[in-house]
Design a protein around this motif. Structure first.
Motif, short mmCIF file in Angstrom:
data_model
loop_
_atom_site.label_atom_id
_atom_site.label_comp_id
_atom_site.label_asym_id
_atom_site.label_seq_id
_atom_site.Cartn_x
_atom_site.Cartn_y
_atom_site.Cartn_z
N THR A 197 0.86 -1.21 -0.31
CA THR A 197 0.55 -0.21 0.10
C THR A 197 1.41 0.91 0.40
O THR A 197 1.79 1.41 0.46
CB THR A 197 -0.99 0.01 1.24
OG1 THR A 197 -2.48 0.78 0.74
CG2 THR A 197 -0.20 0.34 2.15
N PRO A 198 0.13 1.83 -0.86
CA PRO A 198 1.12 3.51 -0.59
C PRO A 198 0.62 4.40 0.71
O PRO A 198 0.12 4.04 1.29
CB PRO A 198 0.03 4.92 -1.40
CG PRO A 198 -0.55 3.39 -2.42
CD PRO A 198 -1.17 2.43 -1.32
N ASN A 235 2.13 -2.20 5.20
CA ASN A 235 3.52 -3.19 3.97
C ASN A 235 3.97 -4.04 5.34
O ASN A 235 4.67 -5.08 4.35
CB ASN A 235 4.11 -2.23 4.31
CG ASN A 235 3.25 -0.90 2.54
OD1 ASN A 235 2.69 -1.33 2.05
ND2 ASN A 235 3.69 -0.03 2.76
N ILE A 294 4.37 -0.69 -4.16
CA ILE A 294 4.22 0.56 -4.72
C ILE A 294 3.90 1.76 -3.86
O ILE A 294 3.30 2.35 -3.84
CB ILE A 294 2.39 0.23 -5.45
CG1 ILE A 294 1.62 -0.14 -4.09
CG2 ILE A 294 2.67 -0.27 -6.15
CD1 ILE A 294 -0.19 -0.02 -4.42
N LYS A 295 4.76 1.20 -2.26
CA LYS A 295 4.58 2.37 -1.45
C LYS A 295 5.15 3.58 -1.65
O LYS A 295 4.55 4.68 -1.38
CB LYS A 295 5.18 1.65 -0.71
CG LYS A 295 6.89 1.47 -0.38
CD LYS A 295 7.83 0.82 0.05
CE LYS A 295 9.52 0.66 0.19
NZ LYS A 295 9.66 -0.16 -0.38
N GLU A 296 5.62 3.82 -2.99
CA GLU A 296 5.81 5.40 -2.96
C GLU A 296 4.87 6.27 -4.05
O GLU A 296 5.03 7.28 -4.54
CB GLU A 296 7.01 5.03 -3.92
CG GLU A 296 9.13 4.98 -2.95
CD GLU A 296 8.55 5.69 -2.05
OE1 GLU A 296 8.47 6.83 -1.85
OE2 GLU A 296 9.26 4.50 -0.72
N PHE A 297 3.62 4.77 -4.41
CA PHE A 297 3.14 5.71 -4.88
C PHE A 297 1.48 6.27 -4.44
O PHE A 297 1.57 6.26 -4.15
CB PHE A 297 2.07 4.26 -5.88
CG PHE A 297 2.94 4.09 -7.35
CD1 PHE A 297 4.59 4.12 -7.69
CD2 PHE A 297 2.18 3.14 -8.29
CE1 PHE A 297 4.74 3.58 -8.18
CE2 PHE A 297 2.84 2.32 -8.72
CZ PHE A 297 4.78 2.46 -9.02
N ASN A 298 1.95 7.91 -4.59
CA ASN A 298 1.21 8.81 -3.93
C ASN A 298 -0.21 9.39 -4.98
O ASN A 298 0.18 10.03 -4.21
CB ASN A 298 1.79 9.79 -2.72
CG ASN A 298 2.74 9.25 -1.80
OD1 ASN A 298 1.88 7.89 -1.56
ND2 ASN A 298 4.43 9.28 -2.17
N CYS A 299 -0.56 8.54 -5.73
CA CYS A 299 -1.55 9.47 -6.75
C CYS A 299 -3.07 8.32 -5.87
O CYS A 299 -3.75 7.99 -6.16
CB CYS A 299 -1.75 8.84 -8.17
SG CYS A 299 0.40 9.22 -8.47
N THR A 300 -3.17 9.50 -5.21
CA THR A 300 -4.73 9.40 -4.41
C THR A 300 -5.57 10.16 -4.29
O THR A 300 -4.81 11.35 -3.89
CB THR A 300 -4.58 8.61 -3.47
OG1 THR A 300 -5.63 8.45 -2.52
CG2 THR A 300 -3.23 9.20 -2.12
N TYR A 305 -7.59 5.71 -5.70
CA TYR A 305 -6.60 6.22 -6.42
C TYR A 305 -7.28 7.11 -7.64
O TYR A 305 -8.19 6.56 -7.69
CB TYR A 305 -6.18 4.65 -7.02
CG TYR A 305 -4.82 4.17 -6.40
CD1 TYR A 305 -4.37 4.10 -5.33
CD2 TYR A 305 -5.27 2.46 -6.58
CE1 TYR A 305 -3.84 3.27 -3.77
CE2 TYR A 305 -4.82 1.15 -5.29
CZ TYR A 305 -4.05 1.86 -4.31
OH TYR A 305 -3.77 1.86 -3.83
N GLY A 365 -2.86 7.06 -10.39
CA GLY A 365 -1.98 5.72 -9.32
C GLY A 365 -2.63 4.74 -10.25
O GLY A 365 -1.75 3.55 -10.88
#
Length: 245
Positions: A173-174, A198, A216-222, A228, A232
């Protein structure tokens, strides 16, 4: 096709749906997600990463069942119960983003729902952790809680999955920052439990060499700290695609 999911409150949202490439008994992929798999801000499910993944699999003639949020609380027990109640279905690979709902803070009613799902096929007693007092949508306040899984239960999850799949892909999870602007303020424990989520995923991955991490922990497109954006979903789809290829 009638799919059985066992105990737990059924999700009544539009993100509760499933897709299948055919209606036989043998499939290449089972893909099961919580609401984040199919939920988009405009409810345009064709922008979701699970729909993008279905198109990708079809282009390679891979068969699948894709399940989006069958239960209001879609957790690992939801998946285990599904596999046990639909034992005639056979799969090679699992792709799932479960874990977030398992770990994030909830009111007692939701904790009870998760525990009822676990107890359908498991005798292991997990631990309930108390967090802070929090004002609910109805104006009342309640001490939020979360479930802490014992290592014995994680081993049980892994054993169940590895009996049914050649390989399991776990999406983590981001990590969302406290400073992110959200329509409704989230409790402090929410941000803490993202890290716990995580760790749970890492523990499951490390329990068996057939388990793989999709990071995808660095994906902050929410847009709300949980679900998302279109970007995202696209990023997550490409990450999954590269991992399963």
């Amino acid at each position: 096709m009638i799919l059985k999911f066992g105990k737990g409150e059924k999700s009544l949202g539009k993100e509760n749906f499933y897709l299948t490439s055919h209606e036989l008994r043998d499939y290449d992929y089972l893909i099961i997600t919580d609401s984040r798999g199919g939920m988009t801000i405009d409810l345009n499910f064709h922008n979701s990463f699970i729909l993008l993944l279905s198109f990708f699999l079809e282009s390679f003639n891979k068969s699948y069942i894709i399940i989006s949020r069958p239960k209001n609380l879609t957790v690992f027990a939801t998946l285990i119960n599904f596999l046990k109640l639909n034992s005639d279905l056979r799969f090679k690979y699992l792709v799932t983003n479960l874990g977030f709902v398992d770990c994030t803070p909830k009111k007692q009613k939701n904790i009870d729902d998760i525990m009822s799902q676990i107890k359908q096929f498991s005798n292991i007693s997990n631990t309930i952790i108390k967090h802070e007092n929090y004002e609910l949508n109805d104006g009342n306040s309640e001490i939020l809680k979360s479930v802490k899984y014992k290592e014995k239960y994680l081993i049980e999850i892994t054993q169940n999955l590895n009996q049914r799949f050649e390989k399991c892909y776990f999406i983590n999870t981001p990590i969302v920052n406290h400073s992110m602007k959200m329509e409704r303020e989230r409790p402090n424990s929410f941000f803490q439990q993202l890290h716990v989520t995580n760790k749970l995923i890492n523990d499951l991955v490390n329990l068996n060499g057939k388990n793989m991490l999709i990071d995808i922990k660095e994906f902050n497109c929410t847009y709300d700290g949980v679900h998302y954006t279109k970007k995202g979903h696209e990023m997550i789809f490409h990450k999954i695609k590269e991992s399963i290829k």
